[in-house]
Design a protein around this motif. Sequence first.
Motif, PDB file in Angstrom:
ATOM      1  N   VAL A 262     -38.212  13.341 -54.909  1.00 57.47           N
ATOM      2  CA  VAL A 262     -38.471  13.513 -53.413  1.00 57.47           C
ATOM      3  C   VAL A 262     -39.645  12.720 -52.922  1.00 57.47           C
ATOM      4  O   VAL A 262     -40.780  12.670 -53.494  1.00 57.47           O
ATOM      5  CB  VAL A 262     -38.422  15.127 -52.860  1.00 57.47           C
ATOM      6  CG1 VAL A 262     -38.411  15.152 -51.346  1.00 57.47           C
ATOM      7  CG2 VAL A 262     -37.265  15.796 -53.558  1.00 57.47           C
TER       8      VAL A 262
ATOM      9  N   THR B 189     -43.214  16.202 -57.448  1.00 61.26           N
ATOM     10  CA  THR B 189     -41.751  16.029 -57.806  1.00 61.26           C
ATOM     11  C   THR B 189     -41.636  14.699 -58.701  1.00 61.26           C
ATOM     12  O   THR B 189     -42.540  14.086 -59.048  1.00 61.26           O
ATOM     13  CB  THR B 189     -40.798  15.733 -56.700  1.00 61.26           C
ATOM     14  OG1 THR B 189     -40.890  14.608 -56.227  1.00 61.26           O
ATOM     15  CG2 THR B 189     -41.154  16.778 -55.312  1.00 61.26           C
TER      16      THR B 189
ATOM     17  N   GLU C 190     -40.634  11.790 -58.226  1.00 58.38           N
ATOM     18  CA  GLU C 190     -40.447  10.547 -57.746  1.00 58.38           C
ATOM     19  C   GLU C 190     -41.408   9.941 -58.526  1.00 58.38           C
ATOM     20  O   GLU C 190     -42.354  10.126 -59.088  1.00 58.38           O
ATOM     21  CB  GLU C 190     -41.509  10.705 -56.487  1.00 58.38           C
ATOM     22  CG  GLU C 190     -40.720   9.602 -55.296  1.00 58.38           C
ATOM     23  CD  GLU C 190     -41.488   8.495 -55.723  1.00 58.38           C
ATOM     24  OE1 GLU C 190     -40.893   7.225 -55.507  1.00 58.38           O
ATOM     25  OE2 GLU C 190     -42.717   8.475 -55.984  1.00 58.38           O
TER      26      GLU C 190
ATOM     27  N   SER D  76     -43.642  18.161 -52.256  1.00 56.48           N
ATOM     28  CA  SER D  76     -43.320  16.746 -52.195  1.00 56.48           C
ATOM     29  C   SER D  76     -44.521  16.004 -51.765  1.00 56.48           C
ATOM     30  O   SER D  76     -44.448  14.733 -51.312  1.00 56.48           O
ATOM     31  CB  SER D  76     -42.212  16.464 -51.499  1.00 56.48           C
ATOM     32  OG  SER D  76     -42.426  16.927 -49.883  1.00 56.48           O
TER      33      SER D  76
ATOM     34  N   SER E  58     -35.989  20.975 -50.493  1.00 50.49           N
ATOM     35  CA  SER E  58     -36.238  19.486 -51.119  1.00 50.49           C
ATOM     36  C   SER E  58     -37.664  19.003 -50.852  1.00 50.49           C
ATOM     37  O   SER E  58     -38.199  18.437 -51.514  1.00 50.49           O
ATOM     38  CB  SER E  58     -35.241  18.611 -50.553  1.00 50.49           C
ATOM     39  OG  SER E  58     -35.310  18.551 -49.018  1.00 50.49           O
TER      40      SER E  58
ATOM     41  N   ASN F 153     -47.613  14.355 -54.425  1.00 50.84           N
ATOM     42  CA  ASN F 153     -46.222  14.542 -54.646  1.00 50.84           C
ATOM     43  C   ASN F 153     -46.141  15.200 -56.010  1.00 50.84           C
ATOM     44  O   ASN F 153     -46.529  14.369 -57.003  1.00 50.84           O
ATOM     45  CB  ASN F 153     -45.433  13.346 -54.451  1.00 50.84           C
ATOM     46  CG  ASN F 153     -44.029  13.603 -54.516  1.00 50.84           C
ATOM     47  OD1 ASN F 153     -43.432  14.509 -54.897  1.00 50.84           O
ATOM     48  ND2 ASN F 153     -43.291  12.553 -53.984  1.00 50.84           N
TER      49      ASN F 153
END
Length: 434
Positions: free
Chosen positions: A299, A237, A239, A224, A220, A235
Amino acid sequence: MKNMLKGLGAALCVALPILAQAPADAATPAGAGAADQALVQRGAYLAQLGDCAACHTAPKGKPFAGGLPMNTPMGRIYVTNITPDAQTGIGGYTEADFARALREGVAKDGHNLYPAMPYPSYAKVNDDDVKALYAFFMHGVAPVQQANRESDIKWPLNMRWPLMFWNMAFLQKGAYRDKPGKDVAWNRGAYLVQGLGHCGSCHTPRGVAFQESALDESGSAFVSGALLDGWFASNLTGEHNSGLGRWSDEDLRTFLKTGANRHASAFGAMTSVINNSTQALSDQDIAAMSAYLKSLPPVGGNGAPAYTYDPQATKVSLDRPANDAGARVYTAFCMHCHGVDGRGFAPMLAPLAGNPNVLAKDASSLINVTLNGTGDLVINGVPSPFPMPGFAAVLDDKQIADVLSFVRAGWNNGAPAVGAAEVAKLRQSTQAGR
């Protein structure tokens, strides 16, 4: 810039790259056949994809001749000559020697390489691409006789044999294998992002031994966001605030090709990545990388709702800047480029409202770029007309903290304030030796 990490892990640091363009006019040796020439050209593309020049070409140095210093708290290491010179470079390497160094971090003579070279990522490179890279470095790069320089790290921390145990614990051997149930573009993107692109080297948090916390999407923490050498690598991801959640596929492809889009602009080390690597990649490879990155689940968020723009409170502050120290600095130094509304003039001048770098939990990148500015984005040979200037000589620590706190609170950004002590710490670490 000096890495703040302590202990033995610091010797394993991955320094932010200073990139140099691979030689476009490197010639294939006389007598090489058409098939060999094609292999060399393919290897040249792969070397650019992998940013091999990043660490192996020193400023004003000859391509791939090494000599670039990398700072750690224990001393400097100097990157090596990877030209095909037989005495000082890798001219004596067989393809097997080359593959071992690339994918396992072990030189021809058996000594372990520092993971400043991202061989944990390059371990995923397949045999065909290793063969092409080897052809390029042996036949597409001019040999340079330049002796390698020993590190400045003192004994016993300069001993390399402990890296054998680091590799046993953290190196995952084996080329990337396509994931079942995923399409061709996704698998190609995963191969590039995890392998030669080595995106995780900067964008994935590190463990106590300075190992990447995850090497692919099965962990995970993968891409990130991570603090490294005074920058917070973003990051990547899904998000929705500090990551790529609000970016469309086109937004991401545009950023990789040009370094700017409606959300943000590249700065710091990412400027060099855009200049010397991703802008030169094929549209198919850019699309594949985007497809893979856009598939990553969110994440690293702080639970805040998805960003929505709200100018009203900030407009009131700017109407009466004398009431807010940060607003006064913003009005004097920032507003002309980033606008009263915080939306800038994308893609030439970055927005601050909703910018993922502004919304990130760690403000290091904002502090660093405000202190030191950033280099020019150079797309298709044309420099950006409005690079971010540095304000280290103009603004003191409190003024920078005030204006960044104003920006992080403004336009509904809702990010934490910045303290003067944070600015002072980063000023000291990034200005040393300038």
